[in-house]
Design a protein around this motif. Structure first.
Motif, short mmCIF file in Angstrom:
data_model
loop_
_atom_site.label_atom_id
_atom_site.label_comp_id
_atom_site.label_asym_id
_atom_site.label_seq_id
_atom_site.Cartn_x
_atom_site.Cartn_y
_atom_site.Cartn_z
N UNK A 1 0.85 -1.18 0.00
CA UNK A 1 0.00 0.00 0.00
C UNK A 1 0.90 1.24 0.00
N UNK A 2 0.69 2.10 -0.95
CA UNK A 2 1.49 3.32 -1.07
C UNK A 2 0.84 4.44 -0.26
N UNK A 3 1.58 4.98 0.69
CA UNK A 3 1.07 6.05 1.55
C UNK A 3 0.94 7.37 0.80
N UNK A 4 1.57 7.46 -0.34
CA UNK A 4 1.60 8.69 -1.15
C UNK A 4 2.31 9.84 -0.43
N UNK A 5 3.08 9.50 0.58
CA UNK A 5 3.90 10.49 1.26
C UNK A 5 5.30 10.38 0.67
N UNK A 6 5.77 11.49 0.15
CA UNK A 6 7.11 11.51 -0.44
C UNK A 6 8.15 11.59 0.67
N UNK A 7 9.30 11.05 0.40
CA UNK A 7 10.39 10.97 1.39
C UNK A 7 11.08 12.33 1.56
N UNK A 8 10.33 13.36 1.95
CA UNK A 8 10.87 14.71 2.03
C UNK A 8 11.96 14.88 3.08
N UNK A 9 11.84 14.19 4.19
CA UNK A 9 12.83 14.32 5.26
C UNK A 9 13.98 13.33 5.10
N UNK A 10 13.88 12.52 4.09
CA UNK A 10 14.75 11.35 3.99
C UNK A 10 16.23 11.68 4.08
N UNK A 11 16.73 12.55 3.23
CA UNK A 11 18.17 12.77 3.20
C UNK A 11 18.71 13.23 4.55
N UNK A 12 18.10 14.24 5.13
CA UNK A 12 18.57 14.76 6.42
C UNK A 12 18.41 13.73 7.52
N UNK A 13 17.24 13.12 7.61
CA UNK A 13 16.97 12.18 8.69
C UNK A 13 17.72 10.86 8.51
N UNK A 14 17.89 10.39 7.27
CA UNK A 14 18.70 9.18 7.05
C UNK A 14 20.12 9.42 7.54
#
Length: 187
Positions: free
Chosen positions: A1-14
């Motif tokens: 199931x795709x949440x349709x939330x883009x990984x906006x915080x991904x780079x910083x938080x990863x």
């Protein structure tokens, strides 16, 4: 199931999670010099080291150590066909990703929770790096159509957007093959 939330915080938080884990390894080496990464840490060693780590870094370590154990247990459950155990491990994994590693979001949490309440779902968790993206749910083909319709409808009602539900089947995965050089055309 795709949440349709883009990984906006991904780079910083990863990067932040990676740095926290690297910091943990440096601190843990004071007590366990042989540790090179968190995969080298046992549950007992982590328990003995709570005093060395901040609460946040301890939770990051707890996630990694327990996730490694869950991964091995999941492989065993697949081999033995213990789908109930696999489902439990999937649910525990999501909870750890949500609470200890803090990489989930409201939509992912809702999708996992809604799936867990659907009769016929064995287990579910977020997949990928988090901060959006998809969940994966283990269920039988006999309930897949009803699951898709119910989850999609309830998700739309809750979040005002559609979710895509993809049906996939397990496979043996990638294999290594050797190439016989006699069958390669040269130009």
């Amino acid at each position: 199931c795709d949440s349709k939330v883009k990984h906006e915080l991904a780079d910083t938080e990863y990067n932040k999670r990676r740095e926290e884990c690297e910091q943990a390894v440096e601190l843990l080496r004071q007590r366990f010099p042989g540790i090179r990464s968190l995969r080298d840490l046992t549950k007992d060693q982590l328990g003995e080291s709570h005093d060395l780590l901040s609460e946040t870094i301890f939770r990051r370590c707890r996630h990694v150590v327990n996730e490694n154990t869950r991964t091995l247990e999941s492989a065993g459950a697949i081999v033995t066909g213990d789908l109930s155990r696999l489902g439990t491990l999937m649910s525990e994994s999501h909870e750890s990703l949500r609470v200890d590693y803090e990489v989930s979001c409201a939509e992912l949490d809702w999708l996992v929770d809604a799936a867990s309440k659907f009769d016929g779902v064995i287990g579910g968790r977020m997949t990928g790096g988090g901060f959006g993206g998809c969940t994966i749910n283990l269920l039988g083909n006999d309930v897949a159509d009803d699951f898709t319709a119910q989850i999609a409808g309830e998700f739309r009602d809750r979040f005002g957007k559609d979710t895509d539900v993809f049906r996939v089947s397990p496979s043996a995965g990638a294999h290594a093959h050797s190439i016989d050089s006699r069958h390669i055309n040269s130009a």
